[in-house]
Enzyme design. Structure first.
Site, PDB file in Angstrom:
ATOM      1  N   LYS A   1      28.686  63.346  54.586  1.00  0.00           N
ATOM      2  CA  LYS A   1      29.590  64.072  55.494  1.00  0.00           C
ATOM      3  C   LYS A   1      29.087  64.219  56.935  1.00  0.00           C
ATOM      4  O   LYS A   1      29.886  64.548  57.820  1.00  0.00           O
ATOM      5  CB  LYS A   1      29.849  65.489  54.942  1.00  0.00           C
ATOM      6  CG  LYS A   1      30.682  65.515  53.683  1.00  0.00           C
ATOM      7  CD  LYS A   1      32.126  65.205  54.002  1.00  0.00           C
ATOM      8  CE  LYS A   1      32.926  64.820  52.796  1.00  0.00           C
ATOM      9  NZ  LYS A   1      33.507  63.496  52.829  1.00  0.00           N
TER      10      LYS A   1
ATOM     11  N   HIS B   1      36.023  50.923  50.293  1.00  0.00           N
ATOM     12  CA  HIS B   1      35.682  51.174  48.884  1.00  0.00           C
ATOM     13  C   HIS B   1      36.753  52.071  48.261  1.00  0.00           C
ATOM     14  O   HIS B   1      37.091  53.105  48.819  1.00  0.00           O
ATOM     15  CB  HIS B   1      34.320  51.861  48.768  1.00  0.00           C
ATOM     16  CG  HIS B   1      33.173  50.911  48.891  1.00  0.00           C
ATOM     17  ND1 HIS B   1      31.901  51.209  48.441  1.00  0.00           N
ATOM     18  CD2 HIS B   1      33.101  49.661  49.397  1.00  0.00           C
ATOM     19  CE1 HIS B   1      31.104  50.177  48.663  1.00  0.00           C
ATOM     20  NE2 HIS B   1      31.799  49.229  49.262  1.00  0.00           N
TER      21      HIS B   1
ATOM     22  N   PRO C   1      22.732  64.996  52.960  1.00  0.00           N
ATOM     23  CA  PRO C   1      23.530  63.763  52.995  1.00  0.00           C
ATOM     24  C   PRO C   1      24.269  63.419  51.694  1.00  0.00           C
ATOM     25  O   PRO C   1      25.004  62.429  51.654  1.00  0.00           O
ATOM     26  CB  PRO C   1      22.492  62.681  53.321  1.00  0.00           C
ATOM     27  CG  PRO C   1      21.184  63.260  52.939  1.00  0.00           C
ATOM     28  CD  PRO C   1      21.287  64.736  53.085  1.00  0.00           C
TER      29      PRO C   1
ATOM     30  N   TYR D   1      25.654  57.232  42.567  1.00  0.00           N
ATOM     31  CA  TYR D   1      24.939  58.506  42.731  1.00  0.00           C
ATOM     32  C   TYR D   1      24.393  58.866  41.360  1.00  0.00           C
ATOM     33  O   TYR D   1      25.171  59.092  40.431  1.00  0.00           O
ATOM     34  CB  TYR D   1      25.895  59.614  43.171  1.00  0.00           C
ATOM     35  CG  TYR D   1      26.381  59.516  44.611  1.00  0.00           C
ATOM     36  CD1 TYR D   1      25.751  60.226  45.619  1.00  0.00           C
ATOM     37  CD2 TYR D   1      27.491  58.743  44.943  1.00  0.00           C
ATOM     38  CE1 TYR D   1      26.196  60.169  46.935  1.00  0.00           C
ATOM     39  CE2 TYR D   1      27.947  58.674  46.267  1.00  0.00           C
ATOM     40  CZ  TYR D   1      27.291  59.388  47.254  1.00  0.00           C
ATOM     41  OH  TYR D   1      27.741  59.330  48.550  1.00  0.00           O
TER      42      TYR D   1
ATOM     43  N   TYR E   1      35.568  63.858  48.985  1.00  0.00           N
ATOM     44  CA  TYR E   1      34.722  62.725  49.371  1.00  0.00           C
ATOM     45  C   TYR E   1      35.415  61.844  50.408  1.00  0.00           C
ATOM     46  O   TYR E   1      34.796  61.406  51.383  1.00  0.00           O
ATOM     47  CB  TYR E   1      34.338  61.900  48.129  1.00  0.00           C
ATOM     48  CG  TYR E   1      33.207  60.932  48.402  1.00  0.00           C
ATOM     49  CD1 TYR E   1      31.874  61.312  48.221  1.00  0.00           C
ATOM     50  CD2 TYR E   1      33.468  59.642  48.870  1.00  0.00           C
ATOM     51  CE1 TYR E   1      30.833  60.437  48.495  1.00  0.00           C
ATOM     52  CE2 TYR E   1      32.424  58.764  49.151  1.00  0.00           C
ATOM     53  CZ  TYR E   1      31.115  59.166  48.964  1.00  0.00           C
ATOM     54  OH  TYR E   1      30.081  58.299  49.249  1.00  0.00           O
TER      55      TYR E   1
HETATM   56  P1  FAD Z   1      22.912  62.761  66.881  1.00  0.00           P
HETATM   57  O1  FAD Z   1      23.185  61.492  66.205  1.00  0.00           O
HETATM   58  O2  FAD Z   1      21.689  63.524  66.520  1.00  0.00           O
HETATM   59  O3  FAD Z   1      22.916  62.474  68.440  1.00  0.00           O
HETATM   60  C1  FAD Z   1      22.451  63.420  69.392  1.00  0.00           C
HETATM   61  C2  FAD Z   1      21.917  62.687  70.605  1.00  0.00           C
HETATM   62  O4  FAD Z   1      21.537  63.645  71.576  1.00  0.00           O
HETATM   63  C3  FAD Z   1      20.697  61.863  70.293  1.00  0.00           C
HETATM   64  O5  FAD Z   1      20.887  60.528  70.738  1.00  0.00           O
HETATM   65  C4  FAD Z   1      19.564  62.564  71.033  1.00  0.00           C
HETATM   66  O6  FAD Z   1      18.586  61.666  71.500  1.00  0.00           O
HETATM   67  C5  FAD Z   1      20.318  63.246  72.155  1.00  0.00           C
HETATM   68  N1  FAD Z   1      19.644  64.455  72.668  1.00  0.00           N
HETATM   69  C6  FAD Z   1      19.016  65.408  71.968  1.00  0.00           C
HETATM   70  N2  FAD Z   1      18.531  66.360  72.778  1.00  0.00           N
HETATM   71  C7  FAD Z   1      18.879  65.999  74.026  1.00  0.00           C
HETATM   72  C8  FAD Z   1      18.663  66.565  75.300  1.00  0.00           C
HETATM   73  N3  FAD Z   1      17.985  67.717  75.436  1.00  0.00           N
HETATM   74  N4  FAD Z   1      19.145  65.920  76.384  1.00  0.00           N
HETATM   75  C9  FAD Z   1      19.835  64.767  76.270  1.00  0.00           C
HETATM   76  N5  FAD Z   1      20.066  64.165  75.069  1.00  0.00           N
HETATM   77  C10 FAD Z   1      19.590  64.773  73.967  1.00  0.00           C
HETATM   78  N6  FAD Z   1      24.589  61.475  57.648  1.00  0.00           N
HETATM   79  C11 FAD Z   1      25.189  60.888  56.646  1.00  0.00           C
HETATM   80  O7  FAD Z   1      26.410  61.073  56.497  1.00  0.00           O
HETATM   81  N7  FAD Z   1      24.487  60.056  55.796  1.00  0.00           N
HETATM   82  C12 FAD Z   1      23.152  59.810  55.962  1.00  0.00           C
HETATM   83  O8  FAD Z   1      22.542  59.064  55.221  1.00  0.00           O
HETATM   84  C13 FAD Z   1      22.488  60.440  57.012  1.00  0.00           C
HETATM   85  N8  FAD Z   1      21.167  60.261  57.210  1.00  0.00           N
HETATM   86  C14 FAD Z   1      20.553  60.931  58.236  1.00  0.00           C
HETATM   87  C15 FAD Z   1      19.173  60.793  58.444  1.00  0.00           C
HETATM   88  C16 FAD Z   1      18.536  61.498  59.469  1.00  0.00           C
HETATM   89  C17 FAD Z   1      17.041  61.343  59.686  1.00  0.00           C
HETATM   90  C18 FAD Z   1      19.289  62.371  60.314  1.00  0.00           C
HETATM   91  C19 FAD Z   1      18.596  63.140  61.443  1.00  0.00           C
HETATM   92  C20 FAD Z   1      20.657  62.474  60.106  1.00  0.00           C
HETATM   93  C21 FAD Z   1      21.295  61.782  59.074  1.00  0.00           C
HETATM   94  N9  FAD Z   1      22.667  61.897  58.850  1.00  0.00           N
HETATM   95  C22 FAD Z   1      23.270  61.273  57.844  1.00  0.00           C
HETATM   96  C23 FAD Z   1      23.491  62.717  59.664  1.00  0.00           C
HETATM   97  C24 FAD Z   1      24.220  61.912  60.737  1.00  0.00           C
HETATM   98  O9  FAD Z   1      23.400  60.856  61.165  1.00  0.00           O
HETATM   99  C25 FAD Z   1      24.550  62.864  61.834  1.00  0.00           C
HETATM  100  O10 FAD Z   1      25.440  63.840  61.307  1.00  0.00           O
HETATM  101  C26 FAD Z   1      25.146  62.222  63.066  1.00  0.00           C
HETATM  102  O11 FAD Z   1      24.194  61.388  63.680  1.00  0.00           O
HETATM  103  C27 FAD Z   1      25.626  63.287  64.039  1.00  0.00           C
HETATM  104  O12 FAD Z   1      25.917  62.707  65.267  1.00  0.00           O
HETATM  105  P2  FAD Z   1      25.698  63.504  66.614  1.00  0.00           P
HETATM  106  O13 FAD Z   1      26.136  62.559  67.682  1.00  0.00           O
HETATM  107  O14 FAD Z   1      26.343  64.828  66.508  1.00  0.00           O
HETATM  108  O15 FAD Z   1      24.134  63.789  66.701  1.00  0.00           O
HETATM  109  C1  PHB Z   2      23.949  55.634  53.120  1.00  0.00           C
HETATM  110  O1  PHB Z   2      24.415  54.517  52.849  1.00  0.00           O
HETATM  111  O2  PHB Z   2      23.022  55.769  53.933  1.00  0.00           O
HETATM  112  C2  PHB Z   2      24.493  56.833  52.448  1.00  0.00           C
HETATM  113  C3  PHB Z   2      25.601  56.709  51.652  1.00  0.00           C
HETATM  114  C4  PHB Z   2      26.121  57.816  50.999  1.00  0.00           C
HETATM  115  C5  PHB Z   2      25.500  59.037  51.156  1.00  0.00           C
HETATM  116  C6  PHB Z   2      24.395  59.169  51.969  1.00  0.00           C
HETATM  117  C7  PHB Z   2      23.868  58.056  52.624  1.00  0.00           C
HETATM  118  O3  PHB Z   2      26.000  60.118  50.494  1.00  0.00           O
END
Ligand code: FAD
Ligand code: PHB
Length: 388
Positions: free
Chosen positions: A296, A72, A292, A200, A383
């Site tokens: 980021k 995009h 979100p 947005y 962004y």
């Molecule tokens: P996670 O994806 O949380 O992965 C951590 C992993 O560790 C998980 O699989 C979990 O099961 C595992 N774990 C936890 N505890 C333990 C343990 N004790 N032992 C072993 N394994 C364990 N970001 C955006 O940019 N846009 C969005 O729209 C957006 N929506 C989101 C919606 C939700 C509900 C959440 C929770 C987050 C969202 N995020 C979004 C943020 C983004 O998804 C996260 O920043 C990203 O997933 C971070 O990745 P990570 O691997 O650090 O953590």
């Molecule tokens: C999404 O597509 O889930 C999304 C996109 C932009 C954002 C947050 C979530 O800022």
């Protein structure tokens, strides 16, 4: 069992770190609490910074993203029924990639399988021992049997609710947080996205976002009070509310349909310092959370992985500089993304505890953004992602 780097958590940060280290000849074991299907069922982020795109390519997992993702060049901001475009390409010469976190995670799992990477699912009771010594180890239970994993380093990639951050003593760890008095109700629907680029929308009824995963899959969000429950929101109620908050032209042309996923996510800003304690590193959501609004969360997890991956490769070549300074290096970028996500959240949401003055301030800031190339450049630069 023994490995060089024990990775707690098989989300995007743990898998990407494991994949990059494996390709550099450093062996890892990933310990994940959930099943693979469960990890892949979580619908989360959708927008990748270009630095993330390049990291995924470097890890050898960019092929499907390059074939199926959507670069995009810009995004729309809307206020009072009027939209304007921020043209990233024109303003800062960069793009973002629309490609869902679910797909990124799937690609990483497939790459790990192909390289015979060790990812152990269903582990319980993970405990990190001796992180402040030269010989850390991790214990966990799998199918009722206790196991021990010895390692040189531990990467805590286990998200906000994981054990890694909790392993750092309270006397060392400092936490900074802000909880917002609202959440995002999101739906996924097999409909054509209303716009080719994201919208947005700031509105007196609350924020709304039109996003997408591909040409037939849309992702939409509306700001809701924290007290709302998903069950209260029928699909029809969701579409009606979304249409009220986006510009009339988009509302009239939007294709609606049944939701295939619907959930509410609370919004919070959170940073834990330091991101390293002895031989334990915190990576991604284990160390920080952003609302979100700036897209980021996943991108910050990837930039942490970038710093840690290079630091560990250097350490195995005899240079400890990167591992020693990982926390400061990662936090410098984390705080800037926190600032951007916080400011986008403040600009676009309706805050129940704020009055008319603040509402006018938001409108004035959006008006300024619409007409100032300098202001647009700053938004675009953040962004698309600050440099690593
Ligand atoms: P996670 O994806 O949380 O992965 C951590 C992993 O560790 C998980 O699989 C979990 O099961 C595992 N774990 C936890 N505890 C333990 C343990 N004790 N032992 C072993 N394994 C364990 N970001 C955006 O940019 N846009 C969005 O729209 C957006 N929506 C989101 C919606 C939700 C509900 C959440 C929770 C987050 C969202 N995020 C979004 C943020 C983004 O998804 C996260 O920043 C990203 O997933 C971070 O990745 P990570 O691997 O650090 O953590
Ligand atoms: C999404 O597509 O889930 C999304 C996109 C932009 C954002 C947050 C979530 O800022």
């Amino acid at each position: 069992m023994r490995c060089q780097v024990a990775i707690i958590g098989g989300g995007p940060s743990g898998l990407l770190l494991s994949q990059l280290l494996h390709r550099a000849g450093i062996d890892t074991v990933v310990l994940e609490r959930q099943s693979r299907d469960y990890v892949l069922s979580r619908i989360r982020a959708g927008v990748l910074e270009w630095g993330t795109v390049e990291m995924l390519r470097e890890a050898g997992v960019g092929a499907r993203m390059d074939a199926e993702g959507f670069p995009h060049d810009g995004t729309y901001l809307a206020c009072r029924n009027e939209g304007f475009r921020i043209d990233f390409k024109d303003l800062v010469g960069k793009q973002v990639m629309v490609y869902g976190q679910t797909e990124v995670t799937r690609d990483l799992y497939e790459a790990r399988d192909q390289m015979d990477g060790k990812v152990i699912h269903g582990v319980e009771g993970v405990v990190i021992h001796g992180a402040d010594t030269d010989a850390p180890h991790v214990t966990y239970t799998l199918d009722g049997t206790e196991h021990r994993l010895d390692c040189d380093w531990v990467a805590g990639c286990d998200g906000f609710h994981g054990v890694s951050r909790q392993t750092i003593p309270d006397t060392v760890l400092k936490e900074f947080k802000r909880v917002y008095p609202f959440g995002w109700l999101g739906i996924l629907s097999e409909t054509k996205p209303v716009s080719e680029e994201l919208i947005y929308a700031q509105h007196s009824r609350g924020f709304a976002l039109c996003s997408m995963r591909n040409a037939h899959l849309s992702r939409y969000y509306v700001q809701v009070p924290l007290t709302d429950k998903v069950e209260q929101w029928s699909d029809d109620a969701f579409w009606d509310e979304l249409k009220r908050r986006i510009p009339a032209e988009a509302a009239e042309s939007i294709e609606t349909g049944p939701s295939i996923e619907k959930s509410i996510a609370p919004l919070r800003s959170f940073v834990a310092e330091p991101m390293k304690w002895g031989r334990l590193f915190l990576v991604g959501d284990a160390a920080h959370i952003v609302p979100p609004t700036g897209a980021k969360g996943l991108n910050l997890a990837v930039s942490d992985v970038h710093y840690l991956y290079h630091a560990l490769v250097q350490a195995y070549q005899g240079d400890d500089h990167g591992v020693t300074h990982y926390s400061e290096q990662a936090l410098a970028r984390v705080w800037k993304s926190e600032r951007f996500s916080w400011s986008m959240t403040g600009l676009l949401h309706r805050f129940p505890d704020r009055g008319d003055f603040e509402a006018r301030m938001q409108e004035a800031e959006l008006d300024y953004l619409q007409h100032s190339r300098v202001a647009q450049m700053s938004l675009a630069e953040n962004y698309v992602g600050l440099p690593y």
